[in-house]
Structures are given as C-alpha cells and as structure tokens.
Design a protein around this motif. Structure first.
Motif, PDB file in Angstrom:
ATOM      1  N   ILE A 201      48.232  59.705  57.034  1.00 53.57           N
ATOM      2  CA  ILE A 201      48.603  58.930  57.488  1.00 53.57           C
ATOM      3  C   ILE A 201      48.360  57.369  56.629  1.00 53.57           C
ATOM      4  N   ASP A 202      49.344  56.681  56.162  1.00 50.77           N
ATOM      5  CA  ASP A 202      48.946  55.738  55.536  1.00 50.77           C
ATOM      6  C   ASP A 202      48.719  54.159  55.985  1.00 50.77           C
ATOM      7  N   LEU A 203      47.312  54.260  56.207  1.00 53.14           N
ATOM      8  CA  LEU A 203      46.821  53.356  57.750  1.00 53.14           C
ATOM      9  C   LEU A 203      46.143  51.999  56.759  1.00 53.14           C
TER      10      LEU A 203
ATOM     11  N   GLU B 122      38.372  55.832  52.498  1.00 50.12           N
ATOM     12  CA  GLU B 122      38.243  54.768  52.482  1.00 50.12           C
ATOM     13  C   GLU B 122      38.827  53.616  51.728  1.00 50.12           C
ATOM     14  N   LYS B 123      38.886  53.849  50.057  1.00 42.75           N
ATOM     15  CA  LYS B 123      39.754  53.533  49.171  1.00 42.75           C
ATOM     16  C   LYS B 123      40.970  54.212  48.632  1.00 42.75           C
ATOM     17  N   GLY B 124      42.253  53.671  49.197  1.00 46.35           N
ATOM     18  CA  GLY B 124      43.180  55.053  49.333  1.00 46.35           C
ATOM     19  C   GLY B 124      44.375  54.213  48.377  1.00 46.35           C
TER      20      GLY B 124
ATOM     21  N   LEU C  65      43.128  59.996  57.301  1.00 43.50           N
ATOM     22  CA  LEU C  65      43.672  58.859  57.604  1.00 43.50           C
ATOM     23  C   LEU C  65      42.892  58.155  55.939  1.00 43.50           C
ATOM     24  N   LEU C  66      44.681  57.499  55.173  1.00 43.01           N
ATOM     25  CA  LEU C  66      44.347  56.681  54.063  1.00 43.01           C
ATOM     26  C   LEU C  66      44.143  55.323  54.052  1.00 43.01           C
ATOM     27  N   HIS C  67      43.160  54.565  53.628  1.00 43.95           N
ATOM     28  CA  HIS C  67      42.985  52.958  53.843  1.00 43.95           C
ATOM     29  C   HIS C  67      44.068  52.852  52.556  1.00 43.95           C
ATOM     30  N   THR C  68      44.760  51.683  53.176  1.00 39.33           N
ATOM     31  CA  THR C  68      45.878  51.451  51.292  1.00 39.33           C
ATOM     32  C   THR C  68      46.058  50.258  51.731  1.00 39.33           C
ATOM     33  N   GLU C  69      46.520  49.397  50.936  1.00 38.87           N
ATOM     34  CA  GLU C  69      46.887  47.828  51.268  1.00 38.87           C
ATOM     35  C   GLU C  69      48.663  48.242  50.553  1.00 38.87           C
ATOM     36  N   MET C  70      48.839  47.122  52.016  1.00 38.59           N
ATOM     37  CA  MET C  70      50.726  46.761  51.810  1.00 38.59           C
ATOM     38  C   MET C  70      50.970  45.830  50.852  1.00 38.59           C
ATOM     39  N   GLY C  71      51.832  46.617  49.807  1.00 38.20           N
ATOM     40  CA  GLY C  71      52.179  45.602  48.373  1.00 38.20           C
ATOM     41  C   GLY C  71      50.940  45.694  47.131  1.00 38.20           C
ATOM     42  N   ASN C  72      49.982  46.833  47.676  1.00 34.56           N
ATOM     43  CA  ASN C  72      49.138  47.181  46.707  1.00 34.56           C
ATOM     44  C   ASN C  72      49.779  46.661  44.904  1.00 34.56           C
ATOM     45  N   GLY C  73      49.175  45.689  44.309  1.00 40.04           N
ATOM     46  CA  GLY C  73      49.042  45.812  42.750  1.00 40.04           C
ATOM     47  C   GLY C  73      49.936  43.949  42.086  1.00 40.04           C
ATOM     48  N   VAL C  74      50.342  43.811  43.322  1.00 39.18           N
ATOM     49  CA  VAL C  74      50.692  42.576  43.253  1.00 39.18           C
ATOM     50  C   VAL C  74      50.211  41.637  44.257  1.00 39.18           C
ATOM     51  N   ASP C  75      50.068  40.460  43.462  1.00 41.67           N
ATOM     52  CA  ASP C  75      48.883  39.650  44.386  1.00 41.67           C
ATOM     53  C   ASP C  75      49.968  39.041  45.708  1.00 41.67           C
ATOM     54  N   PHE C  76      50.775  38.478  44.856  1.00 40.01           N
ATOM     55  CA  PHE C  76      51.785  37.659  46.749  1.00 40.01           C
ATOM     56  C   PHE C  76      52.083  38.596  47.587  1.00 40.01           C
TER      57      PHE C  76
END
Length: 283
Positions: free
Chosen positions: A177-179, A212-214, A240-251
């Motif tokens: 799951i992309d959390l 935790e570090k997805g 449960l994969l804890h990710t950040e939407m848009g990762n790698g592009v700060d804006f």
C-alpha cells in the motif's frame, strides 16, 4: 548480478526524469504518485522480483506484479522500459493516439510487462489473488506482488478481496500500500478517513509490516526481503510503504496538488535540474 545501491539510485533519478518529461510532453498524466513510488518499483524490478527474460502472459516460473493504481502509469512504463521489456524510445509516445502507452495501462495492445488493465481503481488485488491461487494450483512457488494507493482502499472491492485472501490462506501474495496520505481531492483523512490501515488488515488476519522510509532504496529492499520471508506461512502479507507524493521534486512534495497535473516548461526545467546524474540517457 543485481545492481548496487548507487546504480539503483541513479536509475531512480533517470526514471524520475522520464516521468517528468512524459507528463510534460502531453500536458497530461499523474506525476505525484509516480514520483512517490519510483524507488519502490525500481527496487522491485531490479532487485526483489525473480523475473525471466522476455515476457509472456502465463508468467510461469517467475514472480508477477500487478499495478492496481493504474494512474501512476508513467513510473510503471519507465521502469518496464528501463528493465528491458520494450524500447525506451517508446516512452515518447505516452498518451498519444494509437500508442501502447495509454494514460492507464491496458492489455489489448500487448505491451510487454502489462498484465492487467487498471484504469478503474480497486480491482488489482482481486486479480493478484487469482494469479496467486493459479500459482499454487500449478505447483509454482513464486510470489505475486501488487501495488495499491491508500486512497484506493476507499473502494469496497478491496475489502472483499482482503477478506478472501486470508480466509483462503493465499500466502504467496505480497500487497503493498502506497501510504502517502494524499489523493486527488486532498488528504485521505479529509476525503474519507480510514483510521488505522494496519489495524484493518490485521483484523482481516493478514501479516502486516511497515517500511517507514518508503523513498529509500536500501530500506525498501530490506523491508521487501522481510516480506518475502513471511510468505508461505498461512497468511497473505501486507506492506505499508510510507512515501511522499512528488518525491524528488521540491515544489511537488507535501501536497496533493500534483496528483494529476503536468509541469509547464519552466517547472519542467527546474524539476529536471533537481534530478541530474552523470550518464543520464533521456529518451
């Protein structure tokens, strides 16, 4: 021999560049979730899964992957191409008329690597379970992997499948799951709060673990190897994969705004500048 961590990180940057350029070229697509799952899909195809050379729909004698949240097709197509399933140059046809690379993956055009049409959310787990049971019937001890968005879990069909998988002891299945806590209209808590997803899966008698570090290659590999070690023990496995939407592009990070919006020319230039590596090979 499997690529090392540096090679995987370099490939991750290249895949990010592909995602950005594909979506920008047609002013359409879903960069946010694609960027958030880049490390996971790179690690899955380059390190975790046991894959045969070439592609056939039967998938006998190898691990299989089913993408349920099909709107993140840019990352899927890029990783497939960069893993040798079809020419990298074909990425330039993303979302064009008569292209095999439509906005949501389909099977009727025979694009290697695509095993399910996934435009409609909530269906991938059901398909994955069927494939996992087929593996068991065929005496094939390989693993089925699926990927789902957290917002996608608001679809009811998922929970029928979740209940079925544990009841039938489908223990050769790893559902990730992309959390990221975000979906097209806002945070998942604002749109439809689901409470503890871990507690829900555990209540359905799944074996659940968290990464935790997805968005960290090494953490993903360690976590997925842990998940693999839990298969074959009578329970389906949920990651449960804890990710950040848009990762790698700060804006693009820390917001749902880039779920389905393409960058303009200036934004693309900035985003590519944040994702530069020596030896890049843009299509």
């Amino acid at each position: 021999m499997k690529p090392n961590t540096q090679q995987l990180n370099d490939l991750t940057i290249q895949v990010r560049r592909d995602i950005l350029r594909m979506v920008h070229a047609v002013n359409s697509g879903h960069p946010g979730g694609s960027l958030g799952c880049t490390e996971f899909l790179v690690a899955l195809y380059q390190n975790i899964m046991e894959r045969k050379e070439g592609f056939d729909m039967d998938g006998i004698g190898e691990d299989l992957f089913f993408l349920s949240n099909g709107h993140i097709s840019p990352v899927f197509y890029s990783v497939l191409a960069r893993s040798g399933y079809f020419p990298v140059s074909e990425l330039a046809t993303f979302r064009l008329i008569n292209s095999r690379l439509q906005g949501h993956p389909t099977t009727h055009d025979g694009l290697p690597g695509v095993r399910i049409a996934s435009g409609s959310l909530g269906q991938g787990l059901s398909v994955g379970i069927g494939a996992a049971q087929a593996k068991k019937l065929n005496g094939d001890n390989h693993i089925i992997y699926t990927l789902h968005g957290d917002g996608e879990l608001q679809e009811g069909q998922n929970w029928e499948a979740i209940m079925y998988a544990s009841a039938k002891k489908v223990d050769n299945l790893i559902a990730t799951i992309d959390l990221n806590g975000k979906q097209i209209d806002g945070s998942t808590d604002e749109v439809l709060a689901m409470g503890s997803i871990r507690a829900k899966f555990e209540a359905f008698d799944w074996d659940v673990l968290e990464i935790e570090k997805g968005n960290d290659i090494e953490a993903i590999i360690a976590g997925m190897n842990d998940a693999k070690s839990r298969t074959g023990k009578g329970k389906p496995v949920c990651v449960l994969l804890h990710t950040e939407m848009g990762n790698g592009v700060d804006f693009m990070m820390y917001s749902h705004a880039w779920h389905g919006k393409a960058p303009n020319d200036t934004q693309l230039e900035i985003a590519l500048g944040q994702n530069y590596t020596e030896g890049e090979s843009d299509y």
